[in-house]
Design an enzyme around this catalytic site. Structure first.
Site, PDB file in Angstrom:
ATOM      1  CG  ASP A  67      47.892  36.338  37.590  1.00 27.85           C
ATOM      2  OD1 ASP A  67      48.774  36.836  36.869  1.00 27.85           O
ATOM      3  OD2 ASP A  67      47.281  36.994  38.451  1.00 27.85           O
ATOM      4  CG  ASN A 136      39.441  43.197  44.763  1.00 29.60           C
ATOM      5  OD1 ASN A 136      40.657  42.997  44.750  1.00 29.60           O
ATOM      6  ND2 ASN A 136      38.607  42.511  44.003  1.00 29.60           N
ATOM      7  CG  HIS A 138      42.936  41.036  43.163  1.00 30.02           C
ATOM      8  ND1 HIS A 138      42.071  41.308  42.131  1.00 30.02           N
ATOM      9  CD2 HIS A 138      44.097  41.630  42.795  1.00 30.02           C
ATOM     10  CE1 HIS A 138      42.696  42.015  41.208  1.00 30.02           C
ATOM     11  NE2 HIS A 138      43.920  42.221  41.585  1.00 30.02           N
ATOM     12  CD  GLU A 143      39.395  39.025  41.956  1.00 29.09           C
ATOM     13  OE1 GLU A 143      39.465  39.903  42.847  1.00 29.09           O
ATOM     14  OE2 GLU A 143      39.524  39.281  40.752  1.00 29.09           O
TER      15      GLU A 143
END
Ligand code: PGA
Length: 240
Positions: A67, A136, A138, A143
């Site tokens: 990314d 979280n 991801h 996400e």
């Protein structure tokens, strides 16, 4: 899914580097899927030292990163291109033209993302994909959400990720609000996946990964559906 629980960060890094080194030795023209974040830095240090000692060469290897922020210039010291050059590429013998990141300045981000998936496919697909994991759950910038996206795409960052990543910026306002990211399908196309996690802040996300459930509210749990995933983590992240 296979868990390797290590005593500390150094052990995680050594173990991950060993697995990558084995691939590079057996397939010198391998395609590596690389990740940014603080977790893989130790693995990259190990790979640099294996390269410098002559144990492995990246001269024929090719890499694709997961990314990149959007928009961002590759010269910005917070860009993932800058990070990869500084933490790995500038210290090993991989030809710079063999290293690929999504272009954070692409005028047409959708076309950039489509071309990236196509390029990975044309390169023969990723042999080993290294992943970190967000607190979280991801993976890359996929996400938690009601729906996840399969191909490489442009996405917004959640507040939690902006907050987690703001530690690298002068202030949270400066964290880009968007990113280009490999999607779940792009990641799943990798032949082998290694996910690295250390520290108690990852324990909840890893705990969900250890459970039997699959949920888009923790994108990493989808990895249970991939045939070759190894999680290398320390005891804190494992929840011990
Ligand atoms: P970290 O980030 O390695 O800096 O904890 C991991 C991630 O957000 O994927």
């Amino acid at each position: 899914m296979n868990f390797i629980v290590c005593n500390n960060y150094e052990e995680i890094s050594k173990k991950a580097a060993e697995i990558i080194a084995e691939l590079v030795k057996s397939k010198p023209d391998c395609v590596l899927g690389l990740a940014t974040g603080s977790t893989p830095v130790g693995t990259y240090k190990e790979l640099i030292s294996k390269n410098k000692s002559g144990e492995i060469s990246f001269a024929r290897a090719v890499s694709y990163n997961l990314d990149e922020y959007y928009p961002i210039s590759p010269d910005n010291d917070q860009s993932y291109r800058y990070f990869m050059n500084a933490n790995l590429f500038s210290h090993i013998d991989i030809p710079m033209e063999n290293t690929h990141l999504l272009n954070g300045e692409a005028e047409d981000p959708d076309a950039e993302c489509r071309a990236y998936d196509e390029a990975i496919k044309n390169a023969g697909g990723i042999d080993i994909q290294i992943l970190g994991i967000g607190r979280n759950g991801h993976i890359a910038f996929n996400e938690p959400d009601k729906e996840l996206i399969a191909p490489t795409h442009k996405t917004g960052l959640t507040e939690d990720t902006i907050d987690a990543n703001s530690r690298f910026f002068a202030s949270a306002d400066l964290v880009p609000r968007y990113a280009l990211t490999m999607g779940m399908g792009s990641i799943f196309a990798a032949k082998k996946i290694i996910l690295l996690a250390n520290g108690a802040s990852k324990a909840q996300a890893i705990g969900e990964l250890r459970s039997d459930k699959i949920t888009t509210s923790n994108p990493s749990t989808l990895l249970k559906l991939h045939p070759d995933v190894t999680i290398i983590c320390d005891k804190e992240a494992y929840g011990e």
